[in-house]
Design a protein around this motif. Structure first.
Motif, PDB file in Angstrom:
ATOM      1  N   MET A   1       0.843  -1.192   0.000  1.00  4.14           N
ATOM      2  CA  MET A   1       0.000   0.000   0.000  1.00  4.14           C
ATOM      3  C   MET A   1       0.885   1.251   0.000  1.00  4.14           C
ATOM      4  N   ILE A   2       0.536   2.211  -0.819  1.00  2.00           N
ATOM      5  CA  ILE A   2       1.323   3.434  -0.965  1.00  2.00           C
ATOM      6  C   ILE A   2       0.421   4.644  -0.784  1.00  2.00           C
ATOM      7  N   ASN A   3       0.898   5.623  -0.004  1.00  2.00           N
ATOM      8  CA  ASN A   3       0.179   6.884   0.129  1.00  2.00           C
ATOM      9  C   ASN A   3       0.554   7.792  -1.038  1.00  2.00           C
ATOM     10  N   VAL A   4      -0.459   8.257  -1.749  1.00  2.00           N
ATOM     11  CA  VAL A   4      -0.229   9.042  -2.964  1.00  2.00           C
ATOM     12  C   VAL A   4      -0.614  10.494  -2.741  1.00  2.00           C
ATOM     13  N   THR A   5       0.228  11.378  -3.285  1.00  2.00           N
ATOM     14  CA  THR A   5      -0.037  12.815  -3.273  1.00  2.00           C
ATOM     15  C   THR A   5       0.041  13.313  -4.711  1.00  2.00           C
ATOM     16  N   ALA A   6      -0.212  14.591  -4.872  1.00  2.00           N
ATOM     17  CA  ALA A   6      -0.110  15.168  -6.222  1.00  2.00           C
ATOM     18  C   ALA A   6       1.307  15.014  -6.772  1.00  2.00           C
ATOM     19  N   PRO A  39      -7.968  -1.582   6.116  1.00  2.00           N
ATOM     20  CA  PRO A  39      -7.230  -2.825   6.401  1.00  2.00           C
ATOM     21  C   PRO A  39      -7.684  -3.995   5.518  1.00  2.00           C
ATOM     22  N   MET A  40      -8.974  -4.006   5.165  1.00  2.00           N
ATOM     23  CA  MET A  40      -9.483  -5.073   4.317  1.00  2.00           C
ATOM     24  C   MET A  40      -8.841  -5.019   2.928  1.00  2.00           C
ATOM     25  N   LEU A  41      -8.708  -3.809   2.381  1.00  2.00           N
ATOM     26  CA  LEU A  41      -8.079  -3.649   1.066  1.00  2.00           C
ATOM     27  C   LEU A  41      -6.610  -4.050   1.117  1.00  2.00           C
ATOM     28  N   GLU A  42      -5.927  -3.704   2.211  1.00  2.00           N
ATOM     29  CA  GLU A  42      -4.523  -4.076   2.348  1.00  2.00           C
ATOM     30  C   GLU A  42      -4.378  -5.599   2.409  1.00  2.00           C
ATOM     31  N   LYS A  43      -5.296  -6.247   3.091  1.00  2.00           N
ATOM     32  CA  LYS A  43      -5.298  -7.707   3.173  1.00  2.00           C
ATOM     33  C   LYS A  43      -5.513  -8.324   1.789  1.00  2.00           C
ATOM     34  N   LEU A  44      -6.439  -7.747   1.031  1.00  2.00           N
ATOM     35  CA  LEU A  44      -6.730  -8.280  -0.306  1.00  2.00           C
ATOM     36  C   LEU A  44      -5.561  -8.053  -1.265  1.00  2.00           C
ATOM     37  N   GLY A  50      -0.092  -9.416  -6.305  1.00  2.00           N
ATOM     38  CA  GLY A  50       0.403  -8.754  -7.500  1.00  2.00           C
ATOM     39  C   GLY A  50      -0.608  -8.559  -8.609  1.00  2.00           C
ATOM     40  N   ARG A  51      -1.823  -9.037  -8.420  1.00  2.00           N
ATOM     41  CA  ARG A  51      -2.827  -8.855  -9.469  1.00  2.00           C
ATOM     42  C   ARG A  51      -3.339  -7.416  -9.525  1.00  2.00           C
ATOM     43  N   PHE A  52      -3.154  -6.661  -8.435  1.00  2.00           N
ATOM     44  CA  PHE A  52      -3.455  -5.240  -8.466  1.00  2.00           C
ATOM     45  C   PHE A  52      -2.572  -4.534  -7.449  1.00  2.00           C
ATOM     46  N   LYS A  53      -2.445  -3.222  -7.621  1.00  2.00           N
ATOM     47  CA  LYS A  53      -1.665  -2.400  -6.710  1.00  2.00           C
ATOM     48  C   LYS A  53      -2.621  -1.468  -5.975  1.00  2.00           C
ATOM     49  N   LEU A  54      -2.481  -1.392  -4.656  1.00  2.00           N
ATOM     50  CA  LEU A  54      -3.336  -0.533  -3.837  1.00  2.00           C
ATOM     51  C   LEU A  54      -2.602   0.752  -3.479  1.00  2.00           C
ATOM     52  N   ILE A  98     -16.230  -6.917  -2.481  1.00  2.00           N
ATOM     53  CA  ILE A  98     -15.001  -6.317  -3.027  1.00  2.00           C
ATOM     54  C   ILE A  98     -14.262  -7.341  -3.872  1.00  2.00           C
ATOM     55  N   LYS A  99     -14.215  -8.592  -3.413  1.00  2.00           N
ATOM     56  CA  LYS A  99     -13.575  -9.642  -4.199  1.00  2.00           C
ATOM     57  C   LYS A  99     -14.285  -9.833  -5.537  1.00  2.00           C
ATOM     58  N   ALA A 100     -15.612  -9.804  -5.504  1.00  2.00           N
ATOM     59  CA  ALA A 100     -16.383  -9.954  -6.748  1.00  2.00           C
ATOM     60  C   ALA A 100     -16.068  -8.807  -7.702  1.00  2.00           C
ATOM     61  N   PHE A 101     -15.945  -7.601  -7.144  1.00  2.00           N
ATOM     62  CA  PHE A 101     -15.588  -6.429  -7.955  1.00  2.00           C
ATOM     63  C   PHE A 101     -14.212  -6.627  -8.597  1.00  2.00           C
ATOM     64  N   LEU A 102     -13.244  -7.047  -7.799  1.00  3.36           N
ATOM     65  CA  LEU A 102     -11.885  -7.244  -8.320  1.00  3.36           C
ATOM     66  C   LEU A 102     -11.844  -8.362  -9.350  1.00  3.36           C
TER      67      LEU A 102
END
Length: 302
Positions: A1-6, A39-44, A50-54, A98-102
């Protein structure tokens, strides 16, 4: 997980999405549901390996980014690929939703593994490791039978190694599909030309006979086409296209445009794999392929 700014948005989101799916989680420290879904997204992200980047964007601190995405409430998640939003959802959805969405959007594990094997095969081929490339391509096709690019490269390499029987076995699962997929049809045409050449008892005498017929009558398209097919079967691609151009310059529609269709098939076969580039960029083209594409266009459009 990465914190993104402008400051790092272009690198961590847009550029990253050119090679993988990026899920952007818009949140804020005061948001209760955000603390549930985060936390749920970080777990997923870990689970999906590697199938997606959060990435996470603090909506309060990065209001310009929130406005750019039209964020009206948080938490809101937006999925990007190739620099563009693909889909999204609002609220702290249950993990199953969320899993179904992904799963609806992300490539399957087998597809990713096959693509990776294919890329490693092309690297090995560029380094001259033919056997290594062959093994990687075979694994790529075994992992994902729908990876037509890997199958194309596998069959092509087998033919280049004169392993025609193995090439036919590898090609068999997509014979029906080749009627609708041009590159696969091009491979099939090459195999047919090689099969025809294999039945010629005395290739040198046959080539001399065809050349004599062409010398006597430059409009003997049948002889010229047969010569082009012989050249193609023996991996003499440029001379084969030169003969086909001679037909096209005299009669573009001869034999239901067979000369043009075969010419295009040869271009498909000799065109080397393209490196992956960012959306909007054009990959470099092989000089020979570029030259003969221009010649075909010049003749066909004249």
């Amino acid at each position: 997980m990465i914190n993104v700014t402008a400051a790092n948005f272009e690198t961590e989101v847009i550029q990253a999405s050119m090679t993988t799916f990026v899920l952007v989680d818009f949140w804020a420290p005061w948001c209760g549901p955000c603390k549930v879904i985060g936390p749920m997204l970080e777990k997923l992200e870990t689970e999906y390996a590697g199938r997606f980047k959060l990435v996470k964007i603090d909506s309060d601190q990065e209001q310009q980014l929130s406005q750019a995405f039209g964020i009206r409430s948080i938490p809101t998640c937006v999925l990007l690929h190739n620099g563009q939003p693909v889909d999204g959802f609002m609220g702290a959805l249950p993990e199953g939703e969320i899993k179904a969405f992904l799963d609806k959007h992300l490539p399957a594990v087998e597809e990713l593994e096959s693509i990776e094997e294919e890329a490693e095969a092309l690297d090995a081929l560029a380094e001259g490791d033919v056997e290594g490339a062959l093994a990687k391509l075979q694994l790529a096709v075994e992992t994902d039978g729908e990876n037509d690019d890997a199958r194309f490269d596998l069959v092509k390499l087998l033919l280049q190694l004169d392993r025609d029987d193995d090439a036919k076995v590898a090609f068999a699962p997509v014979i029906a599909k080749s009627l609708a997929v041009r590159r696969l049809d091009s491979l099939n045409r090459w195999m047919q030309a090689r099969d025809a050449q294999a039945t010629v008892v005395n290739p040198e005498a046959r080539a001399a006979e065809l050349q004599a017929a062409i010398t006597a009558n430059k409009r003997d398209f049948e002889a010229r086409y047969n010569l082009a097919s012989m050249l193609w079967a023996n991996n003499q691609f440029v001379p084969a296209m030169d003969e086909l151009l001679e037909i096209l310059m005299r009669d573009k529609s001869w034999n239901d445009e067979l000369a043009r269709k075969t010419y295009i098939a040869i271009l498909d076969v000799i065109d080397p794999p393209k490196p992956k580039v960012a959306e909007g960029q054009v990959p470099p083209e092989d000089p020979t392929v570029a030259t003969y594409r221009r010649r075909l266009s010049s003749v066909v459009l004249s």
